[in-house]
Enzyme design. Sequence first.
Site, short mmCIF file in Angstrom:
data_model
loop_
_atom_site.label_atom_id
_atom_site.label_comp_id
_atom_site.label_asym_id
_atom_site.label_seq_id
_atom_site.Cartn_x
_atom_site.Cartn_y
_atom_site.Cartn_z
N SER A 257 1.93 -6.05 -4.97
CA SER A 257 1.94 -5.58 -3.58
C SER A 257 0.55 -5.10 -3.22
O SER A 257 -0.37 -5.12 -4.05
CB SER A 257 2.95 -4.45 -3.42
OG SER A 257 2.43 -3.29 -4.06
N LYS A 258 0.42 -4.65 -2.00
CA LYS A 258 -0.87 -4.17 -1.48
C LYS A 258 -1.54 -3.17 -2.42
O LYS A 258 -2.77 -3.10 -2.48
CB LYS A 258 -0.65 -3.50 -0.11
CG LYS A 258 -0.66 -4.49 1.03
CD LYS A 258 -2.09 -4.70 1.54
CE LYS A 258 -2.26 -6.01 2.26
NZ LYS A 258 -3.23 -6.91 1.66
N ARG A 259 -0.69 -2.38 -3.09
CA ARG A 259 -1.26 -1.36 -3.99
C ARG A 259 -2.17 -1.99 -5.04
O ARG A 259 -3.07 -1.36 -5.57
CB ARG A 259 -0.14 -0.62 -4.73
CG ARG A 259 0.61 0.37 -3.91
CD ARG A 259 1.67 1.04 -4.77
NE ARG A 259 2.64 0.06 -5.26
CZ ARG A 259 2.91 -0.17 -6.53
NH1 ARG A 259 2.30 0.49 -7.47
NH2 ARG A 259 3.81 -1.07 -6.89
#
Length: 492
Positions: A257-259
Amino acid sequence: MSETPVRVRFAPSPTGKLHVGGARTAIYNWAFARANHGTFILRIDDTDPERSTEENTQIILRAMRWLGLDWDEGPEVGGDFGPYKQTERAQLYRDAAQRLWDEGKAYPCFCTPEQLAADREAAQARKDPFQGYQRRCRDLDPAEARARIEAGEPYVLRIKVPEDRGDVVVRDAVHGDVTFAARELDDFVIQRTDGTPTYNFATVVDDAMMGITHVIRGDDHLSNTPRQVIVYEALGAPVPTFAHISMILGADGKKLSKRHGATNVEEYRDAGYLSDAFVNYLALLGWSLDGETTIIPRDVLAREFSLDHVSKNPATFDPKKLDWIQAEYIRSMSDADFADQVMLPELHEAGLVCDGFEADEAWVDALAAIVKPRTKFPADVVTVAAPVFATAETLAYDEKSVEKGLAKEGMGAVLDAARAALFGVDEWAPAAIDAALETLPEALDMKKRLVFQAVRVAVCGNMVSPPLGETMALVGREDCLARIDRARGMAL
Ligand code: GLU
């Protein structure tokens, strides 16, 4: 190769940009089609009107083009099984649902959300192994149903899972046979009160009508598959082979994910990844050619891809490996290809060369030869080549380099000697330039490193530029001498 010609589809929902996981699914479908001389279809699953946008569709098409995943049927290219956007297929879903209803394979259900919730709670309370829809409307008298519909009562259409259906075994090319217990299959909704189809219904209507032979998609859809099998059976359509591919995880073992950094294809394009390198890397996230080969050019992928080499274990996204593959792709390019595909476009973008730039081919190749080994990402080109494109007036001098390499006692004498030596070079070419500079340390009784450093800073403005002889040959004698004259003012 199977007997029926292979037809596969990639069916993104334009609720966002094309992310890494979607791109890998697209690559597998594309490669599987190519390897089997089949047809690769792009279908836009835009049935979620709240979250789907035309802008996202365009972004996805652009990303697909950048990835080089050409589709044989789909938006912009057409085909015999269109339209290829679900919103344009609404009537087909309604017709299919109506047909199932007419054939007694689907039925209207009038249960309110409150009723459904109450039934669910009651089933939980009595620990009923079957917790799904309690089939309240399944046996309604058709005349009564008709009357309620005519009276304007809202209804959904539910599929009638045959009483004797038993467990559903999904034959999956990656996971093997996966069995779903009959009791997990309730009479699920195929058409909502507003007449729109549910995902499980629309997808199967499309896949059946488009003659899809293999459904290759993320394994987050595996749990939908038994329901889809029921729809195929109701429609009387052959069930395709499924291949559910694993999730992509970040280094911490959690879903990418974006993380974890960039997740959209366009971010990688903008960061300067080569499409070939990126596709190569993504292809390896869950598939392998032989368990060890890492560099797999697109044509090999398109020839050799097979589902039996797809792993069911989750793959971990490793940016370092991606960068390594990127470096390998750049390293293995010919100087001419590097010039055409990477260097000139970057120089153009940076305004260092303009339209109609015509340098002689040998000059461009010579520049590519020194820039390529110093390029990890296309943007590096401009940094590396900047001194070549500067002039004695415009060259930027890096302050630290000047301090370290020029502004020191004795460096003025080095530049004077270098100027004289270079002035006398017969043929202005790398070897002759280097030979002239080689004589200086001894003549000046100075360390070679210091002499070359001073000349380097004087001519290139910094201490990390490409090899001196090659760079100076590209700059030209006159401008090199003018740069030395300019730098003379900074030397002591
Ligand atoms: N539109 C669905 C998705 O993006 C497609 C799933 C499928 O391939 O059936 O997840």
